[in-house]
Design a protein around this motif. Sequence first.
Motif, PDB file in Angstrom:
ATOM      1  N   HIS A 161     -12.027  -9.927   2.057  1.00  0.00           N
ATOM      2  CA  HIS A 161     -11.724  -9.031   0.930  1.00  0.00           C
ATOM      3  C   HIS A 161     -11.727  -9.883  -0.338  1.00  0.00           C
ATOM      4  CE1 HIS A 161     -10.822  -6.250   4.074  1.00  0.00           C
ATOM      5  NE2 HIS A 161     -10.042  -7.164   4.602  1.00  0.00           N
ATOM      6  N   PRO A 168      -0.830  -2.297   9.176  1.00  0.00           N
ATOM      7  CA  PRO A 168      -2.254  -2.005   8.978  1.00  0.00           C
ATOM      8  C   PRO A 168      -2.554  -1.585   7.538  1.00  0.00           C
ATOM      9  CG  PRO A 168      -1.177  -0.162  10.058  1.00  0.00           C
ATOM     10  CD  PRO A 168      -0.143  -1.244   9.908  1.00  0.00           C
ATOM     11  N   VAL A 169      -3.432  -2.311   6.895  1.00  0.00           N
ATOM     12  CA  VAL A 169      -3.876  -1.991   5.537  1.00  0.00           C
ATOM     13  C   VAL A 169      -5.382  -1.774   5.608  1.00  0.00           C
ATOM     14  CG1 VAL A 169      -4.037  -2.782   3.149  1.00  0.00           C
ATOM     15  CG2 VAL A 169      -2.045  -3.407   4.536  1.00  0.00           C
ATOM     16  N   THR A 170      -5.863  -0.714   5.004  1.00  0.00           N
ATOM     17  CA  THR A 170      -7.287  -0.395   5.095  1.00  0.00           C
ATOM     18  C   THR A 170      -8.136  -1.393   4.301  1.00  0.00           C
ATOM     19  OG1 THR A 170      -7.328   1.063   3.158  1.00  0.00           O
ATOM     20  CG2 THR A 170      -6.744   2.071   5.298  1.00  0.00           C
ATOM     21  N   ASP A 171      -9.367  -1.558   4.762  1.00  0.00           N
ATOM     22  CA  ASP A 171     -10.321  -2.397   4.036  1.00  0.00           C
ATOM     23  C   ASP A 171     -10.531  -1.870   2.623  1.00  0.00           C
ATOM     24  OD1 ASP A 171     -10.662  -4.083   6.215  1.00  0.00           O
ATOM     25  OD2 ASP A 171     -12.513  -3.112   6.889  1.00  0.00           O
ATOM     26  N   GLU A 172     -10.523  -0.561   2.474  1.00  0.00           N
ATOM     27  CA  GLU A 172     -10.713   0.049   1.163  1.00  0.00           C
ATOM     28  C   GLU A 172      -9.634  -0.393   0.174  1.00  0.00           C
ATOM     29  OE1 GLU A 172     -11.988   4.402   0.035  1.00  0.00           O
ATOM     30  OE2 GLU A 172      -9.861   4.373   0.573  1.00  0.00           O
ATOM     31  N   VAL A 173      -8.394  -0.422   0.621  1.00  0.00           N
ATOM     32  CA  VAL A 173      -7.291  -0.855  -0.243  1.00  0.00           C
ATOM     33  C   VAL A 173      -7.427  -2.336  -0.571  1.00  0.00           C
ATOM     34  CG1 VAL A 173      -4.792  -1.281  -0.308  1.00  0.00           C
ATOM     35  CG2 VAL A 173      -5.668   0.942   0.435  1.00  0.00           C
ATOM     36  N   ASP A 223       0.838  -1.186   0.000  1.00  0.00           N
ATOM     37  CA  ASP A 223       0.000   0.000   0.000  1.00  0.00           C
ATOM     38  C   ASP A 223       0.883   1.249   0.000  1.00  0.00           C
ATOM     39  OD1 ASP A 223       0.890   0.329   2.614  1.00  0.00           O
ATOM     40  OD2 ASP A 223      -1.080   0.065   3.536  1.00  0.00           O
ATOM     41  N   GLN A 262       1.798   3.148   2.266  1.00  0.00           N
ATOM     42  CA  GLN A 262       2.718   3.225   3.398  1.00  0.00           C
ATOM     43  C   GLN A 262       3.773   2.125   3.354  1.00  0.00           C
ATOM     44  OE1 GLN A 262      -0.781   3.533   3.871  1.00  0.00           O
ATOM     45  NE2 GLN A 262      -0.397   5.734   3.768  1.00  0.00           N
TER      46      GLN A 262
END
Length: 124
Positions: free
Chosen positions: A84, A105-110, A29, A31
Amino acid sequence: MVNSFGQVREFFLRTPCASLDRVLLAAVDEQGNPIVVMVAWVGFRTRGDARRFKDLDDTHGTGNVTPPGGALLGIADVRFTGQHYRSRRAGSVTVIAEAEPVGGPVTDEVLDGLAEVAVLLPRP
């Protein structure tokens, strides 16, 4: 089929697939958090078989196709949760895609976005 588990495996015992192609992709992602994406193309003899498989596989908790080994990518222990997940059917082929974070931490959106794009990839 040895490359599946749960009710999906039982489905394959009654309705064998005609082909199976799987890939495991690594991504990061913004980050730099690592992500793994699994895509599977499951071919059947008929469109009806592909539709029935998709209906079953789309139901959370019924099992799935197992990802190929991730040892070469350094992600051998990633557990795909189905949170996902995306699927589509193209004629007699059902395509499934799942994304999971490997660390950080990776967002649900990604993760959802990666699955949405991955399910559109052409069959290798």
